[in-house]
Design an enzyme around this catalytic site. Structure first.
Site, PDB file in Angstrom:
ATOM      1  CE  LYS A  92      27.217  47.230  18.062  1.00  0.00           C
ATOM      2  NZ  LYS A  92      26.948  46.125  17.126  1.00  0.00           N
ATOM      3  CE  LYS A 104      31.150  40.380  15.364  1.00  0.00           C
ATOM      4  NZ  LYS A 104      29.900  41.097  15.639  1.00  0.00           N
ATOM      5  CG  ASN A 219      18.071  38.853  11.906  1.00  0.00           C
ATOM      6  OD1 ASN A 219      17.852  39.943  12.426  1.00  0.00           O
ATOM      7  ND2 ASN A 219      17.867  37.724  12.545  1.00  0.00           N
TER       8      ASN A 219
HETATM    9  P1  NAD Z   1      22.001  38.810   6.782  1.00  0.00           P
HETATM   10  O1  NAD Z   1      23.062  37.967   6.204  1.00  0.00           O
HETATM   11  O2  NAD Z   1      20.801  38.188   7.392  1.00  0.00           O
HETATM   12  O3  NAD Z   1      21.455  39.860   5.674  1.00  0.00           O
HETATM   13  C1  NAD Z   1      22.304  40.638   4.879  1.00  0.00           C
HETATM   14  C2  NAD Z   1      21.499  41.216   3.723  1.00  0.00           C
HETATM   15  O4  NAD Z   1      22.366  42.044   2.946  1.00  0.00           O
HETATM   16  C3  NAD Z   1      20.939  40.193   2.754  1.00  0.00           C
HETATM   17  O5  NAD Z   1      19.672  40.627   2.293  1.00  0.00           O
HETATM   18  C4  NAD Z   1      21.945  40.201   1.591  1.00  0.00           C
HETATM   19  O6  NAD Z   1      21.350  39.793   0.368  1.00  0.00           O
HETATM   20  C5  NAD Z   1      22.306  41.664   1.571  1.00  0.00           C
HETATM   21  N1  NAD Z   1      23.611  41.911   0.931  1.00  0.00           N
HETATM   22  C6  NAD Z   1      24.726  41.156   0.995  1.00  0.00           C
HETATM   23  N2  NAD Z   1      25.702  41.702   0.257  1.00  0.00           N
HETATM   24  C7  NAD Z   1      25.191  42.831  -0.274  1.00  0.00           C
HETATM   25  C8  NAD Z   1      25.699  43.823  -1.147  1.00  0.00           C
HETATM   26  N3  NAD Z   1      26.937  43.751  -1.626  1.00  0.00           N
HETATM   27  N4  NAD Z   1      24.891  44.855  -1.484  1.00  0.00           N
HETATM   28  C9  NAD Z   1      23.628  44.937  -0.998  1.00  0.00           C
HETATM   29  N5  NAD Z   1      23.085  44.007  -0.191  1.00  0.00           N
HETATM   30  C10 NAD Z   1      23.856  42.968   0.154  1.00  0.00           C
HETATM   31  O7  NAD Z   1      22.758  39.756   7.835  1.00  0.00           O
HETATM   32  P2  NAD Z   1      22.118  40.537   9.068  1.00  0.00           P
HETATM   33  O8  NAD Z   1      22.173  39.681  10.271  1.00  0.00           O
HETATM   34  O9  NAD Z   1      20.827  41.142   8.654  1.00  0.00           O
HETATM   35  O10 NAD Z   1      23.212  41.680   9.288  1.00  0.00           O
HETATM   36  C11 NAD Z   1      23.271  42.838   8.462  1.00  0.00           C
HETATM   37  C12 NAD Z   1      24.248  43.822   9.084  1.00  0.00           C
HETATM   38  O11 NAD Z   1      23.810  44.162  10.404  1.00  0.00           O
HETATM   39  C13 NAD Z   1      25.685  43.295   9.251  1.00  0.00           C
HETATM   40  O12 NAD Z   1      26.573  44.386   9.106  1.00  0.00           O
HETATM   41  C14 NAD Z   1      25.721  42.829  10.693  1.00  0.00           C
HETATM   42  O13 NAD Z   1      27.028  42.835  11.223  1.00  0.00           O
HETATM   43  C15 NAD Z   1      24.850  43.900  11.339  1.00  0.00           C
HETATM   44  N6  NAD Z   1      24.286  43.480  12.612  1.00  0.00           N
HETATM   45  C16 NAD Z   1      23.491  42.370  12.701  1.00  0.00           C
HETATM   46  C17 NAD Z   1      22.952  42.021  13.922  1.00  0.00           C
HETATM   47  C18 NAD Z   1      22.014  40.849  14.056  1.00  0.00           C
HETATM   48  O14 NAD Z   1      21.466  40.668  15.151  1.00  0.00           O
HETATM   49  N7  NAD Z   1      21.773  40.068  13.019  1.00  0.00           N
HETATM   50  C19 NAD Z   1      23.242  42.775  15.077  1.00  0.00           C
HETATM   51  C20 NAD Z   1      24.045  43.915  14.945  1.00  0.00           C
HETATM   52  C21 NAD Z   1      24.568  44.257  13.703  1.00  0.00           C
END
Ligand code: NAD
Length: 424
Positions: A92, A104, A219
């Site tokens: 990335k 990580k 998020n």
């Molecule tokens: P988060 O924990 O804030 O949100 C995750 C969401 O997914 C929640 O709404 C949760 O209820 C839902 N969820 C959990 N299990 C689920 C399931 N089995 N089926 C459907 N929905 C489900 O996490 P986030 O920070 O929003 O991250 C989400 C994804 O994005 C992850 O894969 C993370 O690695 C990736 N990501 C996040 C960031 C960041 O800056 N936060 C950056 C790059 C990648």
């Protein structure tokens, strides 16, 4: 799943290496992490009991700069998963053209069962466990699943205590008062918006009123859904882990976000939909399952929750024309072929969710120069990083007649290759 996650991620390396004609020694080096560290973290629980938690930091590649990647607290974390995620971070950062390597970390723990004091002691123990290998020009951790600015604030403070001086640049995703920047919290969602906007332009789609479904309303998903809604897209469905809200006329995302705080999760009570002219608001708003959300007849589907949400068992049912893969590994390897067979345009995770680490890069630069850019300039910079990355990857896919996933890996490999060859 986790073991396959790494093994399957490596398949991208093989394929991109072949398509991009990359030096075989470079590919050999990139098949495994430079360094894998494991620690056992002693933490005093509120009950007085001493517990030991397993933790890892994988430093995958430092060819382009300090190792960079988040720290995850999760009961199912494993070394294999951390390896796969550090691999993704490497590619990335390289695909985006950032001066960061890839790393990580994780602790195998269920943070939802811990008090705030226990979490703080665990966060500080993590820094003590890996202090020697962290540092602003060595390895710069950030938040990931179940870690947030508060956790990163404790970590940064613990690092400063051991170092005996303030070094805000050693961590990103910090609270504002400890050197964080305004845009970081929404930078992943914002970056995803810039990427989809640019790709739609290149692919010749009209950008107005396209129908979008977003799986995951955390998020990433909630910020992205809000920006899409405000920019004229019709966000017809959003979901959390329990259920999804669906309205064919479009959901009122801002209202849902506001009331979700009180409600705790997405329920019928907060199923707000838009009264759109010329649309019969077909049956208002309903609660559907997460699986049904994936099968909706939309233009764009956005997995923003968990690894492997789109897999061989449901890929055949997907009707969307475009998938914006915001979650890391949101599409499992065995689904790629099925999606390609249906001519679905997939925008891969290492491009789609790169806004998060681009935001971290800005924070790291701001701390180095001891100067805050301010929200407006930060978002402008983020837009520049993400739009450039989308253009480079799109052009590479045309040049090599390949899909965007392989094109993104080739762009990354070309950057990594130059640096690695200089060192061997
Ligand atoms: P988060 O924990 O804030 O949100 C995750 C969401 O997914 C929640 O709404 C949760 O209820 C839902 N969820 C959990 N299990 C689920 C399931 N089995 N089926 C459907 N929905 C489900 O996490 P986030 O920070 O929003 O991250 C989400 C994804 O994005 C992850 O894969 C993370 O690695 C990736 N990501 C996040 C960031 C960041 O800056 N936060 C950056 C790059 C990648």
């Amino acid at each position: 799943m986790a073991a396959d996650f790494f093994k399957n991620s490596l398949k991208n390396l093989d394929e991109a290496g072949r398509v991009g004609k990359i030096d075989s020694e470079v590919l050999k080096i990139l098949q495994s992490p430079e360094r894998t560290l494991e620690a056992n973290l002693p933490v005093r629980m509120d009950s007085g009991e001493l517990k030991i938690f397993k933790a890892w930091r994988v430093q995958y590649s430092s060819s382009l700069g300090p190792y960079k990647g988040g720290i995850r607290f999760h009961p199912e974390s494993s070394l294999e998963e951390v390896e796969a995620l550090s691999f993704l971070m490497t590619f990335k950062n390289a695909a985006l053209g950032l001066a960061f390597g890839g790393g990580k970390g994780a602790v195998k723990v269920n943070p939802k069962e811990m008090s705030s004091g226990e979490l703080e002691r665990l966060s500080r123990a993590f820094v003590r466990g890996f202090y020697d290998v962290f540092g602003p020009d060595k390895d710069v951790p950030a938040p990931d699943v179940n870690t947030n600015p508060t956790v990163l604030g404790w970590m940064s403070d613990e690092f400063d205590k051991i170092a005996g001086k303030k070094t805000p640049r050693a961590f990103t995703g910090k609270p504002l008062e400890l050197g964080g920047i305004v845009s970081r919290e929404s930078s992943t969602g914002y970056g995803g918006f810039i990427v989809i906007r640019e790709i739609l332009k290149f692919a010749g789609y009209p950008s107005s009123a396209l129908k979008v479904a977003v799986q995951g309303f955390g998020n990433v998903g909630s910020h992205l859904a809000e920006i899409l809604d405000e920019s004229g897209f019709r966000v017809v469905a959003v979901s959390d882990s329990k259920s999804a809200l669906y309205a064919n006329g479009g959901l009122d995302i801002r209202k849902i976000i506001k009331d979700r705080e009180k409600e705790g999760r997405l329920t019928k009570n907060i199923c707000y939909y838009k009264n759109v002219e010329n649309l019969s608001s077909e049956e208002g708003c309903e609660v559907i399952s997460n699986e049904d959300l994936l099968k909706l007849d939309t233009d764009i589907l956005i997995p923003a929750a968990i690894e492997g949400a789109i897999n061989a068992s449901n890929a055949g049912d997907i009707k969307a024309k475009i998938i914006l893969e915001m979650s890391n590994g949101g599409i499992s390897e065995n689904a790629y072929e099925i999606l390609a067979g249906k001519n679905i345009l997939v925008i891969p995770d290492i491009l789609a969710n790169g806004g998060g680490v681009a935001g971290s890069f800005l924070e790291w630069l701001s701390n180095r120069e001891n100067r805050l850019l301010g929200a407006e300039k930060e978002f402008k910079k983020l837009e520049e990083y993400m739009a450039n990355a989308a253009k480079n990857i799109w052009d590479k896919s045309l040049e090599l007649k390949t899909n965007l996933r392989i094109a993104a890996y080739v762009v990354a490999l070309e950057r990594l290759s130059k640096e690695i060859k200089n060192k061997i």
